[in-house]
Every structure is written in C-alpha cells, then in structure tokens.
Design a protein around this motif. Sequence first.
Motif, PDB file in Angstrom:
ATOM      1  N   GLU A 264       9.080 -16.775  -3.059  1.00  0.00           N
ATOM      2  CA  GLU A 264       7.923 -17.520  -2.189  1.00  0.00           C
ATOM      3  C   GLU A 264       7.636 -16.414  -1.016  1.00  0.00           C
ATOM      4  OE1 GLU A 264       7.188 -20.874  -0.113  1.00  0.00           O
ATOM      5  OE2 GLU A 264       8.149 -21.014  -2.236  1.00  0.00           O
ATOM      6  N   SER A 265       8.214 -15.671  -0.164  1.00  0.00           N
ATOM      7  CA  SER A 265       7.803 -14.809   0.907  1.00  0.00           C
ATOM      8  C   SER A 265       5.995 -14.291   0.429  1.00  0.00           C
ATOM      9  CB  SER A 265       8.456 -13.577   1.128  1.00  0.00           C
ATOM     10  OG  SER A 265       9.861 -14.605   1.427  1.00  0.00           O
ATOM     11  N   LEU A 266       5.787 -14.304  -0.161  1.00  0.00           N
ATOM     12  CA  LEU A 266       4.515 -14.091  -0.340  1.00  0.00           C
ATOM     13  C   LEU A 266       3.125 -15.911  -0.987  1.00  0.00           C
ATOM     14  CD1 LEU A 266       5.644 -11.477  -3.579  1.00  0.00           C
ATOM     15  CD2 LEU A 266       4.503 -10.677  -1.478  1.00  0.00           C
ATOM     16  N   THR A 267       4.081 -16.443  -0.393  1.00  0.00           N
ATOM     17  CA  THR A 267       3.348 -17.703  -0.872  1.00  0.00           C
ATOM     18  C   THR A 267       1.332 -17.691   0.602  1.00  0.00           C
ATOM     19  OG1 THR A 267       5.018 -19.666  -1.074  1.00  0.00           O
ATOM     20  CG2 THR A 267       3.125 -20.030  -0.022  1.00  0.00           C
ATOM     21  N   GLY A 268       0.430 -17.619   0.303  1.00  0.00           N
ATOM     22  CA  GLY A 268      -0.252 -17.138   0.980  1.00  0.00           C
ATOM     23  C   GLY A 268      -0.703 -16.183   1.004  1.00  0.00           C
ATOM     24  N   LEU A 269       0.211 -14.814   0.195  1.00  0.00           N
ATOM     25  CA  LEU A 269      -0.576 -13.039   0.191  1.00  0.00           C
ATOM     26  C   LEU A 269      -0.845 -12.998  -1.012  1.00  0.00           C
ATOM     27  CD1 LEU A 269       2.894 -12.312   2.261  1.00  0.00           C
ATOM     28  CD2 LEU A 269      -0.126 -12.144   2.707  1.00  0.00           C
ATOM     29  N   GLU A 270      -1.499 -13.987  -2.417  1.00  0.00           N
ATOM     30  CA  GLU A 270      -1.358 -13.742  -3.593  1.00  0.00           C
ATOM     31  C   GLU A 270      -2.354 -12.556  -3.459  1.00  0.00           C
ATOM     32  OE1 GLU A 270      -2.099 -17.016  -1.877  1.00  0.00           O
ATOM     33  OE2 GLU A 270      -0.053 -17.887  -2.888  1.00  0.00           O
ATOM     34  N   GLY A 271      -3.588 -11.649  -2.920  1.00  0.00           N
ATOM     35  CA  GLY A 271      -4.111 -10.927  -3.461  1.00  0.00           C
ATOM     36  C   GLY A 271      -3.256 -10.051  -2.652  1.00  0.00           C
ATOM     37  N   LEU A 272      -2.325  -9.638  -2.438  1.00  0.00           N
ATOM     38  CA  LEU A 272      -1.256  -8.118  -2.136  1.00  0.00           C
ATOM     39  C   LEU A 272      -0.653  -7.541  -2.866  1.00  0.00           C
ATOM     40  CD1 LEU A 272      -0.013  -7.073   0.573  1.00  0.00           C
ATOM     41  CD2 LEU A 272       2.370  -8.335  -0.266  1.00  0.00           C
ATOM     42  N   PRO A 273      -0.800  -6.869  -3.812  1.00  0.00           N
ATOM     43  CA  PRO A 273      -0.599  -5.666  -5.166  1.00  0.00           C
ATOM     44  C   PRO A 273       0.885  -5.740  -5.211  1.00  0.00           C
ATOM     45  CG  PRO A 273      -1.532  -4.715  -3.737  1.00  0.00           C
ATOM     46  CD  PRO A 273      -2.069  -6.022  -2.974  1.00  0.00           C
ATOM     47  N   ARG A 274       1.255  -6.467  -5.606  1.00  0.00           N
ATOM     48  CA  ARG A 274       2.574  -6.170  -6.137  1.00  0.00           C
ATOM     49  C   ARG A 274       3.192  -4.764  -6.215  1.00  0.00           C
ATOM     50  NH1 ARG A 274       5.633 -11.136  -8.081  1.00  0.00           N
ATOM     51  NH2 ARG A 274       5.210 -13.044  -7.415  1.00  0.00           N
ATOM     52  N   ALA A 275       1.907  -4.186  -6.498  1.00  0.00           N
ATOM     53  CA  ALA A 275       2.836  -2.832  -6.640  1.00  0.00           C
ATOM     54  C   ALA A 275       3.343  -2.335  -5.433  1.00  0.00           C
ATOM     55  CB  ALA A 275       2.579  -1.478  -7.141  1.00  0.00           C
ATOM     56  N   SER A 276       2.976  -2.351  -3.919  1.00  0.00           N
ATOM     57  CA  SER A 276       2.473  -2.268  -2.643  1.00  0.00           C
ATOM     58  C   SER A 276       4.563  -2.815  -2.828  1.00  0.00           C
ATOM     59  CB  SER A 276       1.765  -2.644  -2.046  1.00  0.00           C
ATOM     60  OG  SER A 276       2.107  -3.882  -1.546  1.00  0.00           O
ATOM     61  N   LEU A 277       4.540  -3.611  -2.759  1.00  0.00           N
ATOM     62  CA  LEU A 277       6.269  -4.140  -2.610  1.00  0.00           C
ATOM     63  C   LEU A 277       7.567  -3.289  -3.428  1.00  0.00           C
ATOM     64  CD1 LEU A 277       5.970  -7.370  -3.192  1.00  0.00           C
ATOM     65  CD2 LEU A 277       5.639  -6.392  -0.497  1.00  0.00           C
ATOM     66  N   ALA A 278       8.621  -2.963  -2.487  1.00  0.00           N
ATOM     67  CA  ALA A 278       9.494  -2.363  -3.662  1.00  0.00           C
ATOM     68  C   ALA A 278      10.515  -3.009  -3.930  1.00  0.00           C
ATOM     69  CB  ALA A 278      10.226  -1.613  -2.391  1.00  0.00           C
ATOM     70  N   GLY A 279      10.647  -4.036  -4.257  1.00  0.00           N
ATOM     71  CA  GLY A 279      10.638  -5.452  -4.624  1.00  0.00           C
ATOM     72  C   GLY A 279      10.768  -6.663  -4.764  1.00  0.00           C
ATOM     73  N   VAL A 280       9.975  -7.660  -5.891  1.00  0.00           N
ATOM     74  CA  VAL A 280      10.528  -8.699  -5.227  1.00  0.00           C
ATOM     75  C   VAL A 280      11.465  -9.422  -6.105  1.00  0.00           C
ATOM     76  CG1 VAL A 280       8.794 -11.082  -5.993  1.00  0.00           C
ATOM     77  CG2 VAL A 280       7.846  -8.596  -5.531  1.00  0.00           C
ATOM     78  N   GLU A 281      12.303  -9.867  -5.693  1.00  0.00           N
ATOM     79  CA  GLU A 281      13.691 -10.459  -6.455  1.00  0.00           C
ATOM     80  C   GLU A 281      13.720 -12.093  -5.668  1.00  0.00           C
ATOM     81  OE1 GLU A 281      14.469  -9.397  -8.875  1.00  0.00           O
ATOM     82  OE2 GLU A 281      13.559  -6.976  -8.776  1.00  0.00           O
ATOM     83  N   ASP A 282      14.582 -12.934  -6.458  1.00  0.00           N
ATOM     84  CA  ASP A 282      14.927 -14.317  -6.442  1.00  0.00           C
ATOM     85  C   ASP A 282      16.553 -14.162  -6.309  1.00  0.00           C
ATOM     86  OD1 ASP A 282      12.475 -14.833  -4.789  1.00  0.00           O
ATOM     87  OD2 ASP A 282      11.675 -15.730  -7.218  1.00  0.00           O
TER      88      ASP A 282
END
Length: 161
Positions: free
Chosen positions: A127-145
């Motif tokens: 949910e933190s990425l809502t509106g940031l769809e162009g942000l490459p997930r590889a730039s994040l240390a983790g996407v976890e729910d």
Amino acid sequence: MAKAHVGGSRCRTMLIAVLGAFGEKFWIGAFNRAENAEGALWMINQVMPLVVVEHPTARLVLASAGPGPDLYKYQGPGVYLTGFVNDLGPYYRAAHCCVSPIFSGGGLRFKVPQALSDGIPTVVTSESLTGLEGLPRASLAGVEDEARGFASAICEVLRDP
C-alpha cells in the motif's frame, strides 16, 4: 554505508522510526493520520518483537508532534517518542533504513522517494507504493505485507552496516 544529509526539513507531524544497534533510523509517516498510527502500532506490536530476536538492542523512535496516548504507553527501552521535530536533517543523516508500514488511506507518498533519493534502504508495504507505480521495486530493501517478512527485510538491512 554513507549517510545522506537532508538539511532544513521542517516537520510538525512526522513519524520517524529508529531501529538498530547503533541508532540507525527508520522512517514512516504523519501521526495525525489514522493509517500512520496504525502502522506505528503494527511496528511496535508485531514487527519489533521479531526484529529484537536478531538485534536485541534495536529500538523504534517515533518523532512527531501529536502522538496520542495509544503510542506513548509503549515508550520504554525499545520505543522512544521525541515529540515535535524541528529539523529532520539529523534523522536522515543517521538513517540506516526507512520503513513505511501503510495498509490503507491516501495522502502524499513522498516519504519513500525521499528516503530512496537519500540512499537510505527502505522497507515498505504494498500500500505504501500506491501512486508510485513507476518506482522500480529493485530499489527497495523489501516490499512486505506480513510482519515476519517485514521484520526479515529490516534485519537484512541491519546485518549490512
């Protein structure tokens, strides 16, 4: 890891989460928004107990003008609330990892790109990425729910100073 400088950041209602053996900072959102208070309580009750198993001196620091009694009652060795923060620069300069545990709501999602632009490893919920769809997930240390995955991603960052 080099720490980035963000000078002059003025904030009345920010939530800064600080984790780590040596005061490494993790950052979230604004206390006056229910979704951020929910995320702070999730960090305190579900994520931090898992993080401290591997990093016993980890702590969560919440910096904001306006945290309610629901958060202050958790203040202790592992959780610290600062109150009003006049300048976020010192927090950003010391940051080791930022977190954004958002599960609902709206608002501006500038915190994740800000942390990433400062070179701070960032762990987020989907949910933190809502509106940031162009942000490459590889730039994040983790996407976890889930708490276990979120804590694991934080621990991975803390293992790599």
